[in-house]
Motif scaffolding. Structure first.
Motif, PDB file in Angstrom:
ATOM      1  N   ARG B  31       5.354  -4.443 -13.587  1.00  0.00           N
ATOM      2  CA  ARG B  31       5.027  -5.058 -13.868  1.00  0.00           C
ATOM      3  C   ARG B  31       4.670  -3.949 -14.840  1.00  0.00           C
ATOM      4  NH1 ARG B  31       1.580 -10.226 -15.399  1.00  0.00           N
ATOM      5  NH2 ARG B  31       1.329 -10.426 -17.410  1.00  0.00           N
ATOM      6  N   PHE B  34       0.727   2.412 -15.622  1.00  0.00           N
ATOM      7  CA  PHE B  34      -0.962   2.839 -17.256  1.00  0.00           C
ATOM      8  C   PHE B  34      -0.897   4.524 -16.575  1.00  0.00           C
ATOM      9  CE2 PHE B  34      -0.724  -1.577 -18.619  1.00  0.00           C
ATOM     10  CZ  PHE B  34      -0.496  -2.057 -17.643  1.00  0.00           C
ATOM     11  N   THR B  49       1.637   2.880 -21.360  1.00  0.00           N
ATOM     12  CA  THR B  49       2.172   1.750 -20.764  1.00  0.00           C
ATOM     13  C   THR B  49       4.010   2.280 -20.612  1.00  0.00           C
ATOM     14  OG1 THR B  49       0.168   0.246 -21.420  1.00  0.00           O
ATOM     15  CG2 THR B  49       2.495  -0.908 -19.680  1.00  0.00           C
ATOM     16  N   TYR B  51       7.290   0.234 -18.844  1.00  0.00           N
ATOM     17  CA  TYR B  51       7.342  -1.235 -18.319  1.00  0.00           C
ATOM     18  C   TYR B  51       8.938  -0.947 -17.377  1.00  0.00           C
ATOM     19  CZ  TYR B  51       4.085  -3.350 -21.222  1.00  0.00           C
ATOM     20  OH  TYR B  51       2.640  -3.747 -21.686  1.00  0.00           O
ATOM     21  N   ARG B  91       0.538  -2.171 -11.986  1.00  0.00           N
ATOM     22  CA  ARG B  91       0.289  -3.660 -12.061  1.00  0.00           C
ATOM     23  C   ARG B  91       1.479  -4.337 -11.557  1.00  0.00           C
ATOM     24  NH1 ARG B  91      -1.850  -5.757 -16.838  1.00  0.00           N
ATOM     25  NH2 ARG B  91      -3.469  -5.520 -16.161  1.00  0.00           N
ATOM     26  N   ASN B  96      -1.986 -11.628  -7.998  1.00  0.00           N
ATOM     27  CA  ASN B  96      -2.580 -11.400  -9.176  1.00  0.00           C
ATOM     28  C   ASN B  96      -2.744 -11.120 -10.435  1.00  0.00           C
ATOM     29  OD1 ASN B  96      -4.504  -9.359  -8.234  1.00  0.00           O
ATOM     30  ND2 ASN B  96      -5.452 -10.719  -6.589  1.00  0.00           N
ATOM     31  N   GLU B  97      -3.491 -10.222 -11.185  1.00  0.00           N
ATOM     32  CA  GLU B  97      -3.283  -8.835 -12.589  1.00  0.00           C
ATOM     33  C   GLU B  97      -3.604  -7.995 -12.398  1.00  0.00           C
ATOM     34  OE1 GLU B  97      -1.398 -12.920 -15.582  1.00  0.00           O
ATOM     35  OE2 GLU B  97      -3.918 -11.601 -15.686  1.00  0.00           O
ATOM     36  N   LYS B  98      -4.570  -7.785 -10.813  1.00  0.00           N
ATOM     37  CA  LYS B  98      -4.572  -6.081 -10.861  1.00  0.00           C
ATOM     38  C   LYS B  98      -4.263  -5.362 -10.939  1.00  0.00           C
ATOM     39  CE  LYS B  98      -4.782  -5.800  -5.901  1.00  0.00           C
ATOM     40  NZ  LYS B  98      -4.921  -5.420  -4.299  1.00  0.00           N
ATOM     41  N   LEU B  99      -4.877  -4.705 -11.559  1.00  0.00           N
ATOM     42  CA  LEU B  99      -4.133  -3.227 -12.282  1.00  0.00           C
ATOM     43  C   LEU B  99      -4.954  -1.625 -10.814  1.00  0.00           C
ATOM     44  CD1 LEU B  99      -5.881  -1.880 -14.947  1.00  0.00           C
ATOM     45  CD2 LEU B  99      -3.342  -2.296 -14.346  1.00  0.00           C
ATOM     46  N   PHE B 101      -5.494   1.461  -8.442  1.00  0.00           N
ATOM     47  CA  PHE B 101      -5.340   2.604  -9.293  1.00  0.00           C
ATOM     48  C   PHE B 101      -4.966   4.347  -8.339  1.00  0.00           C
ATOM     49  CE2 PHE B 101      -7.049   3.108 -13.584  1.00  0.00           C
ATOM     50  CZ  PHE B 101      -7.802   1.477 -13.704  1.00  0.00           C
TER      51      PHE B 101
END
Lengths: 111, 111
Positions: B31, B34, B49, B51, B91, B96-99, B101
């Motif tokens: 998605r 970053f 960001t 995409y 992401r 869910n919308e977690k990053l 790292f």
């Protein structure tokens, strides 16, 4: 004005104590997060709230309890602190899960 | 599970010596990717960001690029103030919308 703020910046406490960390954002974002950064600088998500609703709850001991009184605030309460809880805790916020903006961090030391 | 690997762990460059940092990722449907910069004792600061594969973004001496498997952060003619840890995160489109790292690249620019 600070966009994402956390208090306190430093927290030194003994094992077994209960402590809280507060976070506030003035960016008008709808989602807030708590991250833990360990001694090796690895950043890992703990919780996320969207409009006061819990949407991410990673594998975190239930001694950690987040609370979001409103969209601009997300607090983290930790019960029965353990040595392994020592880390830097970061709060972050975003709008519609876009790029996240981080606070300055709270360095927690458990002795 | 989403994974992010950054290399090298640490990089020392002379001022003006251009180089690239690598971020390899595996994710079930990207998605967004970053890039963040983190100075000692501070929270991560959002940089870019990306995409989709082929996308590029620039900011001052930094340029981020994206392929289907990795991203590069190119730094051109760096200055000492570019010294920091650079973090990459992804992401997923799913869940869910977690990053997630990576562990970062610690960049030091020597005057």
């Amino acid at each position: 004005d600070t966009a994402v703020s956390q208090t306190p910046k430093y927290l030194v406490t003994q094992m077994g104590n209960d402590k809280s960390i507060k976070c506030e954002q003035n960016l008008g974002h709808d989602t807030m997060y708590w991250y833990k950064q360990d001694s090796k600088k690895f950043l890992k998500i703990m919780f996320s709230y969207n409009n006061k609703e819990l949407i991410i709850n990673e594998t975190v001991p239930n001694r950690f309890s987040p609370k979001s009184p409103d969209k601009a605030h997300l607090n983290l309460h930790i019960n029965s602190l353990e040595l392994g809880d020592s880390a830097v805790y970061f709060c972050a916020s975003s709008f519609r899960a876009d790029e996240q903006y981080f606070g300055p961090g709270t360095r927690l030391t458990v002795t | 599970e989403d994974q992010v690997t950054q290399s090298p762990e640490a990089l020392r460059l002379q001022e003006g010596e251009s180089s690239s940092l690598n971020c390899s990722y595996t994710v079930s449907g990207l998605r967004g990717l970053f890039w963040y910069r983190q100075d000692p004792g501070k929270g991560p600061e959002f940089l870019f960001t990306l995409y989709s594969a082929g996308e590029e973004k620039e900011k001052e001496r930094l340029k981020a690029t994206l392929t289907k498997k990795e991203s590069f952060l190119h730094i051109t003619a760096p200055k000492p103030e570019d010294s920091a840890t650079y973090l990459c995160a992804v992401r997923s489109n799913f869940g869910n919308e977690k990053l997630t790292f990576g562990t970062g690249t610690r960049l030091t620019i020597i005057p």
